[in-house]
Design a protein around this motif. Structure first.
Motif, PDB file in Angstrom:
ATOM      1  N   VAL A 852       1.591  34.297 -64.076  1.00  0.00           N
ATOM      2  CA  VAL A 852       1.563  35.619 -63.441  1.00  0.00           C
ATOM      3  C   VAL A 852       1.198  35.468 -61.954  1.00  0.00           C
ATOM      4  O   VAL A 852       1.801  36.111 -61.073  1.00  0.00           O
ATOM      5  CB  VAL A 852       0.555  36.535 -64.170  1.00  0.00           C
ATOM      6  CG1 VAL A 852       0.349  37.818 -63.380  1.00  0.00           C
ATOM      7  CG2 VAL A 852       1.050  36.845 -65.566  1.00  0.00           C
ATOM      8  N   GLN A 853       0.189  34.612 -61.697  1.00  0.00           N
ATOM      9  CA  GLN A 853      -0.176  34.391 -60.299  1.00  0.00           C
ATOM     10  C   GLN A 853       0.979  33.783 -59.510  1.00  0.00           C
ATOM     11  O   GLN A 853       1.250  34.157 -58.357  1.00  0.00           O
ATOM     12  CB  GLN A 853      -1.404  33.477 -60.222  1.00  0.00           C
ATOM     13  CG  GLN A 853      -2.677  34.114 -60.767  1.00  0.00           C
ATOM     14  CD  GLN A 853      -3.840  33.142 -60.808  1.00  0.00           C
ATOM     15  OE1 GLN A 853      -3.722  32.025 -60.280  1.00  0.00           O
ATOM     16  NE2 GLN A 853      -4.942  33.569 -61.412  1.00  0.00           N
ATOM     17  N   SER A 855       4.033  34.240 -60.105  1.00  0.00           N
ATOM     18  CA  SER A 855       5.081  35.252 -59.929  1.00  0.00           C
ATOM     19  C   SER A 855       4.833  36.101 -58.684  1.00  0.00           C
ATOM     20  O   SER A 855       5.776  36.645 -58.099  1.00  0.00           O
ATOM     21  CB  SER A 855       5.159  36.142 -61.167  1.00  0.00           C
ATOM     22  OG  SER A 855       3.999  36.953 -61.275  1.00  0.00           O
ATOM     23  N   PHE A 856       3.557  36.224 -58.240  1.00  0.00           N
ATOM     24  CA  PHE A 856       3.275  36.979 -57.005  1.00  0.00           C
ATOM     25  C   PHE A 856       3.922  36.284 -55.795  1.00  0.00           C
ATOM     26  O   PHE A 856       4.416  36.939 -54.870  1.00  0.00           O
ATOM     27  CB  PHE A 856       1.767  37.093 -56.791  1.00  0.00           C
ATOM     28  CG  PHE A 856       1.073  37.918 -57.840  1.00  0.00           C
ATOM     29  CD1 PHE A 856       1.785  38.895 -58.541  1.00  0.00           C
ATOM     30  CD2 PHE A 856      -0.279  37.739 -58.127  1.00  0.00           C
ATOM     31  CE1 PHE A 856       1.152  39.660 -59.496  1.00  0.00           C
ATOM     32  CE2 PHE A 856      -0.908  38.519 -59.089  1.00  0.00           C
ATOM     33  CZ  PHE A 856      -0.174  39.484 -59.788  1.00  0.00           C
ATOM     34  N   ASP A 859       7.465  37.253 -55.758  1.00  0.00           N
ATOM     35  CA  ASP A 859       7.638  38.628 -55.257  1.00  0.00           C
ATOM     36  C   ASP A 859       7.506  38.670 -53.730  1.00  0.00           C
ATOM     37  O   ASP A 859       8.286  39.340 -53.038  1.00  0.00           O
ATOM     38  CB  ASP A 859       6.592  39.544 -55.902  1.00  0.00           C
ATOM     39  CG  ASP A 859       6.837  39.720 -57.387  1.00  0.00           C
ATOM     40  OD1 ASP A 859       7.983  39.443 -57.837  1.00  0.00           O
ATOM     41  OD2 ASP A 859       5.905  40.125 -58.111  1.00  0.00           O
ATOM     42  N   TYR A 860       6.500  37.948 -53.220  1.00  0.00           N
ATOM     43  CA  TYR A 860       6.293  37.932 -51.752  1.00  0.00           C
ATOM     44  C   TYR A 860       7.498  37.304 -51.051  1.00  0.00           C
ATOM     45  O   TYR A 860       7.986  37.819 -50.030  1.00  0.00           O
ATOM     46  CB  TYR A 860       5.018  37.157 -51.415  1.00  0.00           C
ATOM     47  CG  TYR A 860       4.820  36.955 -49.932  1.00  0.00           C
ATOM     48  CD1 TYR A 860       4.328  37.994 -49.127  1.00  0.00           C
ATOM     49  CD2 TYR A 860       5.137  35.739 -49.333  1.00  0.00           C
ATOM     50  CE1 TYR A 860       4.167  37.802 -47.768  1.00  0.00           C
ATOM     51  CE2 TYR A 860       4.971  35.550 -47.971  1.00  0.00           C
ATOM     52  CZ  TYR A 860       4.466  36.592 -47.198  1.00  0.00           C
ATOM     53  OH  TYR A 860       4.312  36.405 -45.839  1.00  0.00           O
TER      54      TYR A 860
END
Length: 881
Positions: A852-853, A855-856, A859-860
């Protein structure tokens, strides 16, 4: 080595313990009750044994503190049971212990293992140990008599005391309720000879009966309850009427009375009269019984005309008396008692009777316990001994199968640390006891047809017994020390032609041969003529065989050789015709305990105190050499026999183990631990399908070869598994996931189950299933505890693999949603399962957090790329403008 060629028969791989005869009675009380089937309760050591009367098998043992915690969780360690009683109407036992605790047990005859008996209540009952106890006829109340000179009555429905009676000057050794529950009377007896009658309604003593000069040992009531008999060690029986408890008769029986009971013809009793009253029917014959008597001097208006009093005592002979009213007689002599039946002589010694139990609810059972701990079943009318169960075997020194001519074996000859020979029937564990020796029996052998049994004893004699009659037909006298070994001819033809013989070996180091059937007609004549003494032959040949004691003798199957083993570490082979020495087998490092000939081939097996078993070639061309040596026992090897046409061996040892050996591979195929002490006795049936072992732990075990059954079962299970695997693949192809999941669980195939669940997960969407993991909810509903445990074990296995963890976590969520927490806590091995789930589940959550981390960043990066693309578009527009 040619004699060791493989047999065409399959090797034995597995044996199953089918029957076990251990101790069930070591003196004291015995009682019988009808709980669907007749159940016998006996005091054994510090425990209570419950025995199925029909089969003779031990059902369970209520242990006095040395048993498993599941059965004796309420019992302090080492606490001995002092007395007990059986509920006459339901499967319930009440016991008292040396710690003065009264316990109520519920018995489930349909259960197995530790669940058979369960203690449901413990009560502090007396200040001194309880010596006697009894249920009333309703099964609701229990009376206890104690060494504190008191008697108490307990309501077992609520677990509290209702009465406490004081007044005896000695130990209360006897308690007995009146059979009519409406009268509420309790009779107690004391060591000082006094008998007291207590009224539960008045809570006081209503009569003191003092006509005995010694301790009262037994009390019995007639079927209609109008008469009571008391027996004592003062050699008399007193009869009392039960209205005013006046003495009717003093009957001298000239023996110490240990037990007595009334036996009614047709089992007519108070219960039947009460039932008639409730239904409105009046029995004219029983009507006078219910009338009150006018005075203490009067005789009961109705004596039990169809009842008899059976008495047992120190003479070891049961006797029955009839009694009737006398028109003329003194105040204390108002009955005429007539001896009508005396027990016929039974096989074995007339050991004193020490207790008597009677039950007449269905088939009447009359059981007398002897001083040597045997239980004798007597016919209620003729007093004939119909059956006998050995309550305590003592140390078993030798066992041999009997009646093997038809291939099977229905009884066992057993020698224990006593002068008595026991013939134990396997079917119901009943026994005939043969008396003759004056010293302990050390050795036993049985002829192939099962007609004759030979025994050797410490009394320096050997005896020959006829199995059919139990008579001793020959006594062989001549040895100067104990006869430690005997052996009979093995050829059936020799018995028919009168050429049979048997050998004896002794601590005097000599080997003697005796003609067995040269006097066949004489032996038969003496066996049929009971008063005549047994025939005493003279040994025709004897030799000094060894330098030390002879331990064992064995005759070859063709009667050509006889082998002897000794403490001098050797085995010697002798010609049976003239006892000339043929060969000496040397190789053992300690005394040779036993030996056996193979039924096929020239091979013999020996076992020794050096913990080894050896196989020897008996062919002269091989030089009588040792072919194989087997090691594995941790103590002296005490017995050895051939199996499976000579290709396998069984052995028993001082370590209590039974071992199965394959000669060709020199390997131990199986080890069975069913004795807690030395296993002295070993015998194999004629068909090779059964064997029996006996040990110093007083246990006799019967074993059955179940190799063929297990192989057949394996073939059937393999075929069923193939069919289920085919159905599983078909269900997956047809998308019948419900059936596929069931089949995967039945096959215990975790990989197939994971594949099915993966397909279910791929074929369903989260929105359709109602949330993460909800797609498995429909499969979890209705699962049994065993299925849930199996599922959790699969989840633990899958959870260790990241690729399978998604299915594992989804299924785990469904289980936690549909199975209550309290139910999960009660499941077997649930703590171990949870302990295996937590570490990997935490690791999976940490991995998901990292994803999940990560995946940030994606996204960025995507947002940044979008922003750069937007700037480029604006610059292009400005340039074109």
């Amino acid at each position: 080595m040619s004699s060791l060629r493989p047999s065409t028969h399959s090797a034995s791989r597995a044996w199953e313990l089918t029957e076990s005869h251990a101790g069930i009675y070591s003196g004291g009380k015995c009682a019988v009750a009808e709980w669907g089937s007749p159940i016998l309760g006996c005091l054994y050591s510090e425990d209570v044994a419950l025995v199925n009367v029909t089969t003779g098998q031990l059902i369970t043992m209520l242990q006095g503190g040395n048993g498993d915690a599941e059965v004796t969780e309420h019992i302090a360690p080492g606490e001995a049971i002092t007395s007990f009683c059986l509920n006459p109407h339901k499967c319930e036992v009440v016991t008292t212990s040396r710690g003065m605790l009264l316990r109520q047990w519920v018995v489930n005859l349909d259960a197995s293992g530790h669940e058979i008996a369960r203690c449901i209540r413990s009560i502090k009952c007396h200040s001194e140990p309880v010596l006697c106890m009894n249920f009333d006829s309703s099964g609701c109340f229990v009376a206890t008599g104690s060494a504190d000179r008191t008697a108490r009555v307990w309501d077992m429905r609520g677990g509290f005391a209702t009465h406490n009676f004081r007044g005896h000057g000695g130990l209360v050794s006897l308690v007995q309720f009146h059979p009519d529950p409406k009268r509420l009377l309790l009779v107690t007896g004391s060591e000082d000879g006094a008998t007291k009658v207590w009224s539960l309604l008045e809570k006081a003593c209503v009569a003191t009966l003092g006509h005995h000069m010694s301790a009262v040992t037994s009390v019995a009531f007639s079927g209609n309850g109008n008469m009571m008999a008391t027996g004592s060690r003062d050699k008399v029986v007193n009869f009392w009427e039960t209205d005013q408890f006046s003495l009717l008769k003093t009957l001298p029986v000239f023996e110490e009375v240990e037990g007595l009971t009334f036996i009614e013809d047709g089992n007519a009793g108070i219960e039947g009269d009460a039932a008639n009253e409730e239904s409105g029917e009046v029995n004219d014959d029983a009507a006078p019984v219910r009338k009150k008597m006018k005075s203490a001097e009067s005789v009961p208006e109705s004596l039990p005309s169809s009842s008899r009093l059976v008495i047992v005592g120190y003479k070891g002979i049961a006797r029955a008396w009839n009694f009737e009213h006398k028109d003329t007689g003194s105040k204390n002599d108002q009955l005429r008692c007539t001896l009508v039946e005396t027990q016929p002589p039974r096989k074995g010694p007339a050991s004193p009777y020490m207790a008597l139990a009677f039950n007449s609810t269905r088939k009447p059972l009359l059981i007398a316990a002897t001083a040597d701990h045997n239980l004798v079943f007597l016919h209620p009318l003729t007093l004939v001994s119909e059956r006998q169960i050995v309550g305590y075997n003592d140390e078993v020194s030798a066992v041999k199968f009997v009646n093997e001519s038809g291939g099977g074996s229905d009884s066992i000859a057993v020698a224990t640390n006593s002068p008595l020979l026991k013939l134990l029937r396997i079917k119901d564990m009943s026994c005939d006891v043969l008396e003759g020796h004056t010293g302990s029996i050390l050795s036993v052998d049985v002829c192939p047809a099962g007609k004759w049994v030979a025994t050797g004893s410490k009394d320096r004699t050997a005896r020959l017994w006829e199995v059919a009659t139990g008579a001793c037909v020959m006594v062989c006298v001549g040895h100067t020390q104990a006869v430690a070994a005997v052996a009979l001819s093995r050829k059936l033809q020799s018995y028919a032609t009168g050429n049979a013989f048997f050998f004896t070996g002794s601590g005097d180091r000599t080997l003697k041969r005796w003609k067995l059937l040269g006097q066949k007609e004489k032996a038969n004549q003496l066996a049929a003529d009971a008063p005549a003494p047994p025939f005493q032959p003279t040994s025709d040949i004897n030799v000094r065989a060894h330098e030390k004691d002879i331990n064992h003798i064995c005759v070859a199957p063709n009667d050509s050789l006889v082998a002897t083993s000794s403490q001098d570490k050797t085995v010697k082979l002798w010609s049976t015709s003239d006892l000339s020495l043929v060969a000496t087998l040397r190789g053992h490092k300690r005394g040779v305990m036993a030996l056996s000939f193979s039924r096929v081939g020239q091979v013999a097996a020996t076992c020794s105190a050096d913990r080894t078993v050896k196989v020897w070639s008996l062919a002269p061309r091989d030089g009588f050499t040792c072919l194989k040596t087997f090691q594995g026992h941790s103590g002296s090897v005490l017995g050895v026999e051939f199996l499976n046409t000579g290709t396998q061996l069984v052995s028993t040892g001082a370590d209590g183990l039974l071992k199965l050996w394959t000669i060709k591979t020199n390997e131990c195929e199986a080890t069975y631990d069913a004795h807690t002490d030395k296993a002295w006795g070993l015998s194999v049936s004629n068909d090779g399908q059964h064997l029996v072992t006996g040990g110093a732990d007083s246990v006799i075990n019967v074993w059955k070869d179940v190799t063929a059954a297990l192989e057949d079962q394996g073939v059937v299970e393999a075929e069923e598994r193939r069919l289920k695997e085919h159905d599983l693949m078909a269900s997956i192809q047809e998308k019948d996931f419900q059936q596929a999941v069931e089949l995967a669980f039945e096959l215990k195939h975790s990989y197939r189950l994971w594949g099915v669940l993966s397909e279910i997960m791929d074929a369903s969407s989260a929105s359709e299933s109602g949330g993460d993991g909800g797609i498995f909810d429909m499969y979890v509903e209705g699962w049994t505890d065993e299925r849930i445990v199996q599922c959790l074990e699969f989840i633990v296995e899958w959870n260790k693999n990241a690729a399978k963890s998604c299915v594992a976590q989804g299924l785990l969520g469904s289980v936690l949603r549909h199975v209550p927490l309290e139910r999960l806590r009660k499941l077997d091995r649930v703590r171990d399962i949870v302990g295996g789930l937590i570490p990997y589940t935490e690791r999976h959550f940490q991995r998901i957090d990292r994803l999940v981390q990560a995946s940030f960043v994606i996204d960025y990066t995507g947002a940044a790329i979008s922003a750069v693309g937007a700037c480029d578009d604006e610059g292009a527009k400005e340039a074109s403008f």
